[in-house]
Design a protein around this motif. Structure first.
Motif, PDB file in Angstrom:
ATOM      1  N   LYS A 194       0.834  -1.200   0.000  1.00  0.00           N
ATOM      2  CA  LYS A 194       0.000   0.000   0.000  1.00  0.00           C
ATOM      3  C   LYS A 194       0.871   1.253   0.000  1.00  0.00           C
ATOM      4  CE  LYS A 194      -3.715   2.276   2.605  1.00  0.00           C
ATOM      5  NZ  LYS A 194      -4.619   2.170   3.794  1.00  0.00           N
ATOM      6  N   ILE A 195       1.947   1.216   0.769  1.00  0.00           N
ATOM      7  CA  ILE A 195       2.874   2.354   0.811  1.00  0.00           C
ATOM      8  C   ILE A 195       3.518   2.558  -0.560  1.00  0.00           C
ATOM      9  CG2 ILE A 195       5.085   3.131   1.759  1.00  0.00           C
ATOM     10  CD1 ILE A 195       4.219   1.792   4.411  1.00  0.00           C
ATOM     11  N   GLU A 196       3.874   1.455  -1.206  1.00  0.00           N
ATOM     12  CA  GLU A 196       4.473   1.561  -2.539  1.00  0.00           C
ATOM     13  C   GLU A 196       3.505   2.214  -3.523  1.00  0.00           C
ATOM     14  OE1 GLU A 196       6.052  -1.416  -6.037  1.00  0.00           O
ATOM     15  OE2 GLU A 196       6.402  -1.982  -3.955  1.00  0.00           O
ATOM     16  N   SER A 197       2.230   1.868  -3.416  1.00  0.00           N
ATOM     17  CA  SER A 197       1.227   2.480  -4.295  1.00  0.00           C
ATOM     18  C   SER A 197       1.128   3.978  -4.035  1.00  0.00           C
ATOM     19  CB  SER A 197      -0.135   1.817  -4.080  1.00  0.00           C
ATOM     20  OG  SER A 197      -0.091   0.451  -4.425  1.00  0.00           O
ATOM     21  N   LEU A 198       1.192   4.349  -2.759  1.00  0.00           N
ATOM     22  CA  LEU A 198       1.151   5.772  -2.413  1.00  0.00           C
ATOM     23  C   LEU A 198       2.373   6.502  -2.971  1.00  0.00           C
ATOM     24  CD1 LEU A 198      -0.081   5.561   1.301  1.00  0.00           C
ATOM     25  CD2 LEU A 198      -1.376   6.388  -0.669  1.00  0.00           C
ATOM     26  N   LEU A 199       3.531   5.863  -2.888  1.00  0.00           N
ATOM     27  CA  LEU A 199       4.747   6.464  -3.435  1.00  0.00           C
ATOM     28  C   LEU A 199       4.625   6.655  -4.941  1.00  0.00           C
ATOM     29  CD1 LEU A 199       7.509   4.514  -1.471  1.00  0.00           C
ATOM     30  CD2 LEU A 199       7.015   6.955  -1.301  1.00  0.00           C
ATOM     31  N   SER A 200       4.030   5.668  -5.598  1.00  0.00           N
ATOM     32  CA  SER A 200       3.846   5.764  -7.044  1.00  0.00           C
ATOM     33  C   SER A 200       2.903   6.902  -7.398  1.00  0.00           C
ATOM     34  CB  SER A 200       3.304   4.437  -7.581  1.00  0.00           C
ATOM     35  OG  SER A 200       3.095   4.502  -8.970  1.00  0.00           O
ATOM     36  N   GLU A 201       1.829   7.044  -6.623  1.00  0.00           N
ATOM     37  CA  GLU A 201       0.876   8.125  -6.871  1.00  0.00           C
ATOM     38  C   GLU A 201       1.525   9.490  -6.654  1.00  0.00           C
ATOM     39  OE1 GLU A 201      -2.467   7.457  -4.362  1.00  0.00           O
ATOM     40  OE2 GLU A 201      -3.012   5.556  -5.319  1.00  0.00           O
ATOM     41  N   ARG A 202       2.397   9.569  -5.669  1.00  0.00           N
ATOM     42  CA  ARG A 202       3.076  10.830  -5.382  1.00  0.00           C
ATOM     43  C   ARG A 202       4.168  11.138  -6.397  1.00  0.00           C
ATOM     44  NH1 ARG A 202       4.089  10.244   1.046  1.00  0.00           N
ATOM     45  NH2 ARG A 202       6.185  10.785   0.335  1.00  0.00           N
ATOM     46  N   GLY A 203       4.611  10.128  -7.128  1.00  0.00           N
ATOM     47  CA  GLY A 203       5.631  10.352  -8.152  1.00  0.00           C
ATOM     48  C   GLY A 203       7.015  10.598  -7.606  1.00  0.00           C
ATOM     49  N   VAL A 256      15.240  11.914 -14.171  1.00  0.00           N
ATOM     50  CA  VAL A 256      16.613  12.140 -13.703  1.00  0.00           C
ATOM     51  C   VAL A 256      16.595  13.052 -12.479  1.00  0.00           C
ATOM     52  CG1 VAL A 256      18.875  13.089 -14.286  1.00  0.00           C
ATOM     53  CG2 VAL A 256      17.591  11.799 -16.005  1.00  0.00           C
ATOM     54  N   ARG A 257      15.750  14.065 -12.517  1.00  0.00           N
ATOM     55  CA  ARG A 257      15.630  14.973 -11.365  1.00  0.00           C
ATOM     56  C   ARG A 257      15.168  14.207 -10.120  1.00  0.00           C
ATOM     57  NH1 ARG A 257      15.192  20.425 -10.491  1.00  0.00           N
ATOM     58  NH2 ARG A 257      15.436  20.816 -12.728  1.00  0.00           N
ATOM     59  N   LYS A 258      14.195  13.305 -10.292  1.00  0.00           N
ATOM     60  CA  LYS A 258      13.725  12.502  -9.159  1.00  0.00           C
ATOM     61  C   LYS A 258      14.863  11.667  -8.581  1.00  0.00           C
ATOM     62  CE  LYS A 258       8.988  11.999 -10.920  1.00  0.00           C
ATOM     63  NZ  LYS A 258       8.003  11.038 -11.473  1.00  0.00           N
ATOM     64  N   LEU A 259      15.657  11.073  -9.467  1.00  0.00           N
ATOM     65  CA  LEU A 259      16.790  10.269  -9.013  1.00  0.00           C
ATOM     66  C   LEU A 259      17.782  11.135  -8.244  1.00  0.00           C
ATOM     67  CD1 LEU A 259      18.571   7.749  -8.925  1.00  0.00           C
ATOM     68  CD2 LEU A 259      19.391   8.336 -11.223  1.00  0.00           C
ATOM     69  N   GLN A 260      18.071  12.306  -8.759  1.00  0.00           N
ATOM     70  CA  GLN A 260      19.013  13.197  -8.087  1.00  0.00           C
ATOM     71  C   GLN A 260      18.497  13.619  -6.710  1.00  0.00           C
ATOM     72  OE1 GLN A 260      19.245  16.149 -11.200  1.00  0.00           O
ATOM     73  NE2 GLN A 260      21.112  15.273 -12.076  1.00  0.00           N
ATOM     74  N   VAL A 261      17.190  13.859  -6.612  1.00  0.00           N
ATOM     75  CA  VAL A 261      16.598  14.228  -5.320  1.00  0.00           C
ATOM     76  C   VAL A 261      16.702  13.072  -4.333  1.00  0.00           C
ATOM     77  CG1 VAL A 261      14.424  14.801  -4.165  1.00  0.00           C
ATOM     78  CG2 VAL A 261      15.064  15.986  -6.271  1.00  0.00           C
ATOM     79  N   LEU A 262      16.439  11.850  -4.810  1.00  0.00           N
ATOM     80  CA  LEU A 262      16.551  10.678  -3.938  1.00  0.00           C
ATOM     81  C   LEU A 262      17.988  10.508  -3.440  1.00  0.00           C
ATOM     82  CD1 LEU A 262      14.330   8.129  -5.916  1.00  0.00           C
ATOM     83  CD2 LEU A 262      13.816   9.105  -3.678  1.00  0.00           C
ATOM     84  N   LEU A 263      18.937  10.696  -4.326  1.00  0.00           N
ATOM     85  CA  LEU A 263      20.345  10.593  -3.936  1.00  0.00           C
ATOM     86  C   LEU A 263      20.734  11.735  -2.996  1.00  0.00           C
ATOM     87  CD1 LEU A 263      21.863   9.620  -7.412  1.00  0.00           C
ATOM     88  CD2 LEU A 263      21.729   8.143  -5.395  1.00  0.00           C
ATOM     89  N   ARG A 264      20.205  12.909  -3.264  1.00  0.00           N
ATOM     90  CA  ARG A 264      20.482  14.068  -2.398  1.00  0.00           C
ATOM     91  C   ARG A 264      19.966  13.831  -0.988  1.00  0.00           C
ATOM     92  NH1 ARG A 264      16.483  18.779  -3.279  1.00  0.00           N
ATOM     93  NH2 ARG A 264      15.291  17.232  -2.068  1.00  0.00           N
ATOM     94  N   ASP A 265      18.739  13.324  -0.887  1.00  0.00           N
ATOM     95  CA  ASP A 265      18.131  13.104   0.426  1.00  0.00           C
ATOM     96  C   ASP A 265      18.876  12.049   1.239  1.00  0.00           C
ATOM     97  OD1 ASP A 265      16.287  14.975  -0.315  1.00  0.00           O
ATOM     98  OD2 ASP A 265      14.668  13.541  -0.730  1.00  0.00           O
ATOM     99  N   ARG A 266      19.661  11.225   0.557  1.00  0.00           N
ATOM    100  CA  ARG A 266      20.444  10.198   1.249  1.00  0.00           C
ATOM    101  C   ARG A 266      21.897  10.613   1.429  1.00  0.00           C
ATOM    102  NH1 ARG A 266      16.233   8.558  -0.797  1.00  0.00           N
ATOM    103  NH2 ARG A 266      15.090   6.695  -0.150  1.00  0.00           N
ATOM    104  N   GLY A 267      22.200  11.846   1.040  1.00  0.00           N
ATOM    105  CA  GLY A 267      23.541  12.371   1.249  1.00  0.00           C
ATOM    106  C   GLY A 267      24.557  11.983   0.201  1.00  0.00           C
ATOM    107  N   PHE A 268      24.086  11.538  -0.963  1.00  0.00           N
ATOM    108  CA  PHE A 268      25.015  11.096  -2.002  1.00  0.00           C
ATOM    109  C   PHE A 268      25.160  12.099  -3.148  1.00  0.00           C
ATOM    110  CE2 PHE A 268      23.521   7.178  -0.009  1.00  0.00           C
ATOM    111  CZ  PHE A 268      24.715   6.519   0.231  1.00  0.00           C
ATOM    112  N   PHE A 269      24.338  13.145  -3.147  1.00  0.00           N
ATOM    113  CA  PHE A 269      24.340  14.064  -4.290  1.00  0.00           C
ATOM    114  C   PHE A 269      24.286  15.501  -3.777  1.00  0.00           C
ATOM    115  CE2 PHE A 269      22.532  16.259  -7.992  1.00  0.00           C
ATOM    116  CZ  PHE A 269      23.264  15.688  -9.024  1.00  0.00           C
ATOM    117  N   PRO A 270      25.091  16.402  -4.346  1.00  0.00           N
ATOM    118  CA  PRO A 270      25.088  17.797  -3.882  1.00  0.00           C
ATOM    119  C   PRO A 270      23.760  18.484  -4.177  1.00  0.00           C
ATOM    120  CG  PRO A 270      26.467  17.528  -5.846  1.00  0.00           C
ATOM    121  CD  PRO A 270      26.098  16.159  -5.400  1.00  0.00           C
ATOM    122  N   ALA A 271      23.232  19.174  -3.178  1.00  0.00           N
ATOM    123  CA  ALA A 271      21.907  19.792  -3.299  1.00  0.00           C
ATOM    124  C   ALA A 271      21.852  20.832  -4.412  1.00  0.00           C
ATOM    125  CB  ALA A 271      21.512  20.423  -1.969  1.00  0.00           C
ATOM    126  N   ASP A 272      22.965  21.515  -4.662  1.00  0.00           N
ATOM    127  CA  ASP A 272      22.946  22.591  -5.654  1.00  0.00           C
ATOM    128  C   ASP A 272      23.184  22.099  -7.079  1.00  0.00           C
ATOM    129  OD1 ASP A 272      25.547  21.826  -5.244  1.00  0.00           O
ATOM    130  OD2 ASP A 272      26.371  23.863  -5.276  1.00  0.00           O
TER     131      ASP A 272
END
Length: 468
Positions: A364-373, A389-405
């Protein structure tokens, strides 16, 4: 002197045509043949070199997708519902360049006779003089396997434009192989049976996964074929009966799938390995008390002493399962082979039910994540750009792997290096030379989904569904 006005005198001459001549003229006009009209010349067929590929119609519950998700494959395959002219997809439909009128028939030796009903962004006329064609080859996993097996073929065909003397249409999937093994590279490392819904009569990798689960649990004893036939259905029904699941056996539905996954994970677990009676080793008595507490029968202290509370707990369980009638019956208050078997079954059933509930919550959580995009809808590699690509960069940023800027939507070396670092940290790869390093593919997608789901599940357990 009076001037006299001269009158202009005009004289009308009436020519009379004899009636017999007029009648003859009219009769001649009636019987004379009309002026000849030149009939249009029907177009002539011609030969043409083609480079041919195949496309399919994705279904929401496949085991895998070429581009990673159902949505991405729908985009790749042009929705897969109807051609550009509105014709519903069918065997024999082809996508051709815009210079080909809809209704054009093309004879492709060794393949069949197809008709143009569709277009495609990459379906064009190449500068080499070769024209591209894309053939529709089916739905779901079988269609995808058929498209992959078809590959790229070069064929000299004969083109019959509309209006020409076209031969009949003929194309059958029986001549197209669809080896399901071709789908394995597109599977995530841990295929999620919960996302699949194979149906009776279907042949697919999803059915193979279902059969493997049933086999590992002892319910399916035939060879793994990928065909959802009567044997698979009977095996599924037996599993559903043992775990008290009231769902259709003509399709793998979510509750049954969750129970299958949970049962497979716990199939080797057992709470008791020995007979339990007065004088049994303390560690055996301890496990018996813990098992009966889990099942709701024991309320006392969980220790290694055989006491009256344990006796009464065993007796209550035995009565509930029609193993004994009273405390004086033979075997009452003792966990022998029959009582042990019932205890283990009840223990496994309850554990599986709890695990299945968790899996359904995660789904159910996965479905919610999919709906939220929040998660990219396609596999990504260096050179790609856009919202995924932007979504991927945000996911990596939120985990500390990608520079926010540096979040830009462009998959360059910074994104690639950040992704490799994440993959190493998540143990998706062991070294940067491993296959898939720096590529956002099925394994990385599955890992990110799993992390997001688990994090949100903790929130749900602590604060409820409204918290997310």
């Amino acid at each position: 002197m009076n001037k006299q006005k001269k009158k202009k005198i005009t004289t009308k001459h009436h020519v009379r045509i004899p009636r017999r001549i007029l009648g003859a003229a009219l009769f001649a006009a009636l019987i004379a043949p009309p002026a000849a009209v030149t009939a249009p010349v029907p177009p002539e067929p011609y030969t043409q070199e083609f480079m041919i590929t195949a496309y399919y119609s994705p279904l929401p519950s496949q085991c895998c997708y070429v581009k990673g998700t159902y949505a991405a494959d729908m985009i790749l395959n042009g929705q897969g519902i109807a051609g550009a002219d509105g014709t519903a997809v069918y065997p024999g439909m082809a996508a051709a360049p815009k210079t080909y009128d809809f209704g054009t028939r093309i004879i492709l030796p060794g393949i069949g006779n197809v008709t143009v009903h569709d277009r495609g962004g990459a379906i064009n006329e190449l500068s080499t003089g070769i024209h591209r064609l894309d053939l529709w080859v089916g739905h779901g996993e079988e269609g995808l396997a058929r498209a992959l097996a078809f590959g790229v073929q070069h064929v000299k065909g004969t083109v019959y434009p509309p209006g020409s003397d076209q031969p009949g249409e003929s194309l059958t999937f029986e001549n197209f192989s669809s080896p399901l093994a071709l789908l394995h590279p597109f599977l995530a490392e841990e295929p999620d049976l919960l996302s699949l819904h194979p149906k009776l009569g279907e042949t697919s990798v999803s059915v193979q996964l279902l059969q493997e689960h049933l086999r590992d649990l002892g319910y399916f004893r035939d060879a793994i074929s990928g065909l959802f036939g009567p044997v698979t259905q009977t095996s599924l029904q037996a599993f559903q009966k043992d775990f008290l699941i009231e769902e259709s056996s003509e399709e793998l539905l979510e509750k049954t799938a969750a129970y299958l996954i949970a049962a497979k994970r716990r199939k080797d677990a057992t709470p008791l390995a020995m007979i339990v009676e007065r004088g049994s080793p303390p560690e055996v008595i301890f496990k018996a008390k813990r098992t009966l507490r889990f099942l709701g029968y024991y309320k006392g202290r969980t220790n290694g002493m055989y006491d009256d509370q344990l006796f009464n707990a065993i007796l209550a369980f035995q009565k509930d399962h029609q193993l004994v009638g009273s405390a004086t019956d033979s075997g009452a208050g003792r966990i022998g082979p029959l009582t042990k078997k019932k205890l283990v079954t009840s223990w496994q059933r309850k554990h599986v039910a709890r695990s299945a509930e968790r899996l359904l919550a995660l789904k159910k959580i996965e479905s919610l994540l999919s709906e939220r995009g929040d998660i990219p809808d396609s596999f990504l590699a260096e050179g790609d750009k856009g919202s995924d690509v932007r979504k991927l960069q945000v996911l990596l940023r939120d985990r500390g792997f990608f520079p926010a800027d540096r979040v830009s939507g462009l998959f360059g070396t910074v994104t690639r290096d950040a992704l490799i670092t994440y993959q190493l940290d998540a143990k998706i790869i062991e070294k940067i030379s491993d296959k898939g390093a720096g590529f956002f593919g099925p394994a990385t997608l599955a890992a990110m989904k799993r992390q997001l789901r688990n994090n949100l599940y903790k929130v749900v357990r602590g604060a409820g569904w409204n918290a997310i």
